[in-house]
Design a protein around this motif. Structure first.
Motif, PDB file in Angstrom:
ATOM      1  N   UNK A  24      35.320  38.911  45.938  1.00 55.26           N
ATOM      2  CA  UNK A  24      35.166  37.669  45.175  1.00 55.26           C
ATOM      3  C   UNK A  24      34.384  37.918  43.889  1.00 55.26           C
ATOM      4  N   UNK A  25      33.403  38.834  43.957  1.00 55.90           N
ATOM      5  CA  UNK A  25      32.607  39.130  42.760  1.00 55.90           C
ATOM      6  C   UNK A  25      33.499  39.736  41.673  1.00 55.90           C
ATOM      7  N   UNK A  26      34.433  40.584  42.098  1.00 56.04           N
ATOM      8  CA  UNK A  26      35.364  41.162  41.109  1.00 56.04           C
ATOM      9  C   UNK A  26      36.226  40.074  40.480  1.00 56.04           C
ATOM     10  N   UNK A  27      36.701  39.170  41.327  1.00 59.40           N
ATOM     11  CA  UNK A  27      37.531  38.068  40.821  1.00 59.40           C
ATOM     12  C   UNK A  27      36.718  37.213  39.852  1.00 59.40           C
ATOM     13  N   UNK A  28      35.489  36.896  40.264  1.00 60.24           N
ATOM     14  CA  UNK A  28      34.653  36.031  39.431  1.00 60.24           C
ATOM     15  C   UNK A  28      34.349  36.683  38.089  1.00 60.24           C
ATOM     16  N   UNK A  29      34.291  38.022  38.089  1.00 63.70           N
ATOM     17  CA  UNK A  29      34.036  38.740  36.835  1.00 63.70           C
ATOM     18  C   UNK A  29      35.323  38.900  36.024  1.00 63.70           C
ATOM     19  N   UNK A  30      36.393  38.194  36.447  1.00 61.15           N
ATOM     20  CA  UNK A  30      37.689  38.235  35.759  1.00 61.15           C
ATOM     21  C   UNK A  30      38.303  39.634  35.757  1.00 61.15           C
ATOM     22  N   UNK A  31      37.927  40.455  36.750  1.00 55.72           N
ATOM     23  CA  UNK A  31      38.599  41.754  36.860  1.00 55.72           C
ATOM     24  C   UNK A  31      39.975  41.542  37.473  1.00 55.72           C
ATOM     25  N   UNK A  32      40.956  42.299  36.989  1.00 56.00           N
ATOM     26  CA  UNK A  32      42.300  42.207  37.568  1.00 56.00           C
ATOM     27  C   UNK A  32      42.359  43.085  38.821  1.00 56.00           C
ATOM     28  N   UNK A  33      43.124  42.634  39.787  1.00 57.68           N
ATOM     29  CA  UNK A  33      43.337  43.413  41.002  1.00 57.68           C
ATOM     30  C   UNK A  33      44.678  44.131  40.861  1.00 57.68           C
ATOM     31  N   UNK A  34      44.675  45.436  41.113  1.00 54.72           N
ATOM     32  CA  UNK A  34      45.922  46.203  41.033  1.00 54.72           C
ATOM     33  C   UNK A  34      46.386  46.550  42.457  1.00 54.72           C
ATOM     34  N   UNK A  35      47.682  46.861  42.601  1.00 49.28           N
ATOM     35  CA  UNK A  35      48.270  46.980  43.942  1.00 49.28           C
ATOM     36  C   UNK A  35      47.536  47.919  44.890  1.00 49.28           C
ATOM     37  N   UNK A  36      46.996  49.037  44.385  1.00 48.35           N
ATOM     38  CA  UNK A  36      46.384  49.991  45.306  1.00 48.35           C
ATOM     39  C   UNK A  36      44.920  49.653  45.598  1.00 48.35           C
ATOM     40  N   UNK A  37      44.376  48.628  44.936  1.00 47.61           N
ATOM     41  CA  UNK A  37      42.984  48.246  45.199  1.00 47.61           C
ATOM     42  C   UNK A  37      42.845  47.643  46.595  1.00 47.61           C
ATOM     43  N   UNK A  38      41.667  47.792  47.148  1.00 48.58           N
ATOM     44  CA  UNK A  38      41.389  47.121  48.421  1.00 48.58           C
ATOM     45  C   UNK A  38      41.397  45.619  48.175  1.00 48.58           C
ATOM     46  N   UNK A  39      42.051  44.885  49.066  1.00 49.19           N
ATOM     47  CA  UNK A  39      42.109  43.426  48.912  1.00 49.19           C
ATOM     48  C   UNK A  39      42.175  42.782  50.287  1.00 49.19           C
ATOM     49  N   UNK A  96      60.449  40.035  41.715  1.00 49.88           N
ATOM     50  CA  UNK A  96      60.647  40.866  42.910  1.00 49.88           C
ATOM     51  C   UNK A  96      59.907  42.192  42.728  1.00 49.88           C
ATOM     52  N   UNK A  97      60.000  42.767  41.530  1.00 48.58           N
ATOM     53  CA  UNK A  97      59.315  44.038  41.278  1.00 48.58           C
ATOM     54  C   UNK A  97      57.809  43.884  41.469  1.00 48.58           C
ATOM     55  N   UNK A  98      57.259  42.764  40.990  1.00 52.77           N
ATOM     56  CA  UNK A  98      55.814  42.546  41.139  1.00 52.77           C
ATOM     57  C   UNK A  98      55.449  42.456  42.616  1.00 52.77           C
ATOM     58  N   UNK A  99      56.286  41.779  43.393  1.00 48.47           N
ATOM     59  CA  UNK A  99      56.010  41.654  44.829  1.00 48.47           C
ATOM     60  C   UNK A  99      56.161  43.007  45.526  1.00 48.47           C
ATOM     61  N   UNK A 158      47.248  41.838  38.813  1.00 49.15           N
ATOM     62  CA  UNK A 158      47.782  42.441  37.592  1.00 49.15           C
ATOM     63  C   UNK A 158      49.300  42.395  37.455  1.00 49.15           C
ATOM     64  N   UNK A 159      50.059  42.921  38.442  1.00 52.09           N
ATOM     65  CA  UNK A 159      51.516  42.941  38.282  1.00 52.09           C
ATOM     66  C   UNK A 159      52.130  41.547  38.119  1.00 52.09           C
TER      67      UNK A 159
END
Lengths: 327, 248, 94
Positions: A24-39, A96-99, A158-159
């Motif tokens: 949540x801290x990453x989200x709040x800092x407006x960081x983008x989440x990329x597919x290989x990141x832990x989520x 579809x590619x993003x998913x 991100x995607x």
């Protein structure tokens, strides 16, 4: 083109509080989440569901408009409509590619659509009954979609955000194209004007419903908002849409079919009449007038194309074998 | 007969084939082809519009491109029979596209030297488009011909179904002959060697045999069409004709 | 036999002088169809002058779990940046 509060996403998640807080801290800092990141699993599941619904909406959305490609009344309109429907296909493809970056394949998503398991924007389960509907869909449905899609360009994943930037750039001509069609009809013969009004009468309420249930009744909105998958609430977007659209209808001399629609000075926006939510849920649950036909058409395209896809794969295999043999 | 009628023949070829391709939109075997086929259709419709406009100007009766496209019936349409053939399946659609593009590519190349400025303009654009159509459709014909048993059978069926319409491409009608004599358009028969070379190359890779056609079908340039064209036009023209004089 | 059509990543050079940039992905059975699909999907508005396609499966990516050890050690090497060095203004632009 798509805009509907996500239907039935389950954002529940089971990670440790510490992990969730860090995310949540990453989200709040407006960081983008990329597919290989832990989520969190709930984040991933919500995105797969939402991007999938969005992609399906684009693909199914090709059908009602495609219904008039072969009858477009001028060559200029024919070319523009064909290019627009083609764009919708492209948007489905980008999504579809993003998913797929989240580990779900296009084939799996397609199977879900064809089995009736996956949802898509319920607006496409209404029929296009006149040429005016092509204009109205561009004006209202794409107009509503833009309201929803522009904020999605800043979505935390991100995607998805990148796909939406491309989609929004391409869609900028869609609403203008639609409005121009309706305007030409509204300024045309009495029959054409009648066609435009009839179309607005049929599409207004479904367009308003596209934003999804009222905020108070929207179960999964809060978590999506916190994760910045969704940036504005259903009611906020609906209000923005109505406020933008009413003057456009007035300019055309067309009447919006809501007797309770009136300007509210205090809130600086329009008040609208009650929405028929039983109609909304009926259509969302797959009982819209064209629901079965849409899935039948998509299924036919998929099934009839199977031999082509298989042939391409078989040929690729032969090419590979020949190349190996030559080396 | 007059030069404008020769341009009308060409315009009809492009519009009818573009329309047929557009019928696929939303129903293609894969999403990638749902984008590729409209690209080709838009190329053809764009070419048709320029040609209708030019034909109308040469005719000099103040008709618009839309009058040309939407107010002539099937007996007045002058397209060749190949382009009006129904889509049937992806194999026939791709072979139809390959045949047409393999003819039009050298045709437009040669038309670049013609005497009509508008035709030269459209030729430059269309020659590049046809080169891509040959590649796109050709690669598919190869994959389907040398793919699975089913796709190979369908490809052979497509050759059987469409090869009887090939010879007509190279026939010049009286109008076309006039345009050729005036130096506006190249002679259709001259395109045969280039066409044959492209088809031979693709068919070899596709493991397809070139059929011998003893009884080619012809008549499109005289408005003697198959039964399908009337249905296509009835659909295409219905709205325009229902509201005479309306603007859209 | 494989029954799913492979995924390809698409890179487009917007114009000569610029690098190819990742724009998205497509599905295609082989490299020829992949290039055609990339052309038909991603260059409809004059977006490019050159296309690369790469099988998604062939991309070797850094491990996100190693992101800290890969990328954070550079943060304190500020002497690699020009602003680390003090040059009097009178010397002029350097």
């Amino acid at each position: 083109m798509y805009s509907q509060g996500l239907i039935g996403a389950d954002g529940s998640t089971h990670e440790t509080q510490e992990f969730l807080d860090r995310f949540q801290a990453r989200i709040d800092a407006e960081q983008k989440i990329e597919p290989t990141d832990a989520m969190p699993e709930g984040y991933r599941r919500t995105l797969v569901r939402q991007i999938g619904q969005h992609a399906h909406s684009e693909i199914v959305g090709m059908l009602p408009e495609g219904n008039w490609i072969t009858r477009a009344p001028t060559l200029r309109r024919k070319a523009a409509l064909l290019a627009k429907v083609q764009d919708e296909g492209g948007h489905g493809l980008y999504l579809y590619s993003a998913a797929e970056t989240l580990g779900v394949s296009r084939e799996e998503m397609t199977e879900e659509l064809l089995s009736g398991k996956a949802k898509y924007s319920s607006i496409f389960n209404y029929p296009t009954l006149s040429w005016a509907d092509i204009g109205t869909i561009g004006w209202l449905v794409d107009g509503a979609a833009i309201m929803n899609q522009i904020p999605l360009c800043r979505c935390s994943f991100g995607p998805y955000a990148r796909a939406m930037i491309r989609v929004c750039k391409e869609e900028s001509f869609h609403q203008r194209q639609g409005y121009e069609i309706v305007m030409t009809l509204a300024q045309g013969t009495p029959e054409q004007k009648e066609m435009a009004q009839d179309s607005l009468n049929r599409w207004w309420w479904p367009s308003i419903m596209m934003f999804g249930p009222h905020d108070a009744d929207s179960q999964h909105s809060d978590q999506s908002m916190a994760w910045k998958i969704k940036r504005f609430s259903n009611d906020e977007l609906r209000q923005k849409f109505i406020d933008a659209t009413v003057p456009q209808a007035e300019y055309l001399g067309l009447k919006i079919p809501d007797p309770d629609l009136k300007w509210n000075e205090e809130k600086g926006g329009y008040d609208h009449g009650p929405i028929d939510w039983s109609e909304f849920w009926r259509v969302v649950k797959g009982h819209g007038p064209m629901a079965r036909d849409r899935i039948k058409d998509r299924k036919a395209a998929w099934d009839n194309g199977a031999w082509v896809r298989e042939a391409a794969l078989a040929h690729a295999e032969k090419r590979r074998a020949r190349k190996m043999a030559a080396e | 007969m007059a030069v404008y009628q020769a341009l009308l023949e060409l315009a009809d070829d492009n519009l009818v084939l573009g329309h047929r391709l557009s019928e696929w939109c939303g129903h293609a075997p894969m999403l990638e082809e749902d984008l590729a086929m409209p690209n080709m259709a838009l190329d053809l419709i764009g070419t048709a519009r320029v040609l209708y406009d030019r034909a109308a100007a040469l005719e000099g009766k103040g008709q618009s491109e839309d009058d040309m496209a939407f107010l002539r019936g099937e007996r007045e349409y002058r397209n060749c029979l190949l382009v009006e053939r129904p889509n049937e399946d992806f194999a026939q659609t791709m072979l139809r596209q390959l045949y047409f593009a393999a003819f039009m590519k050298p045709f437009w190349d040669a038309a670049l030297n013609g005497t009509d400025e508008v035709v030269r303009g459209v030729a430059g654009k269309a020659a590049k488009e046809m080169a891509y159509h040959i590649r796109h459709a050709g690669e598919w014909v190869i994959r389907l011909g040398d793919g699975t048993d089913e796709s190979a059978a369908r490809m052979r069926d497509a050759v059987f179904a469409l090869s009887i319409y090939v010879d007509e491409l190279f026939e010049s009608s009286a109008a076309a002959a006039e345009a050729e004599a005036a130096g506006v358009l190249p002679k259709r028969a001259d395109m045969r060697p280039a066409f044959d070379a492209v088809i031979a190359q693709v068919f070899t890779e596709a493991l397809l045999e070139a059929p011998s056609v003893d009884y080619p079908q012809t008549g499109g340039r005289d408005g003697r069409h198959g039964e399908g064209l009337g249905h296509m036009l009835a659909e295409m023209q219905s709205l325009y004709r229902a509201h005479p004089g309306a603007r859209w | 036999m494989v029954t799913t059509t492979p995924l390809w990543e698409v890179f487009i050079r917007p114009r000569n002088g610029l690098s190819h940039k990742h724009v998205g992905s497509i599905h295609a059975a082989d490299e020829v169809l992949a290039l055609q699909a990339a052309r038909d999907v991603y260059t409809r508005r004059g977006e490019g002058t050159s296309i690369w396609v790469v099988r998604s499966a062939d991309i070797v990516a850094s491990d996100p779990d190693q992101a800290a050890e890969n990328f954070e050690p550079t943060a304190d090497k500020i002497y690699r940046h020009p602003t680390f060095y003090d040059i009097p203004e009178e010397v002029g632009h350097m």
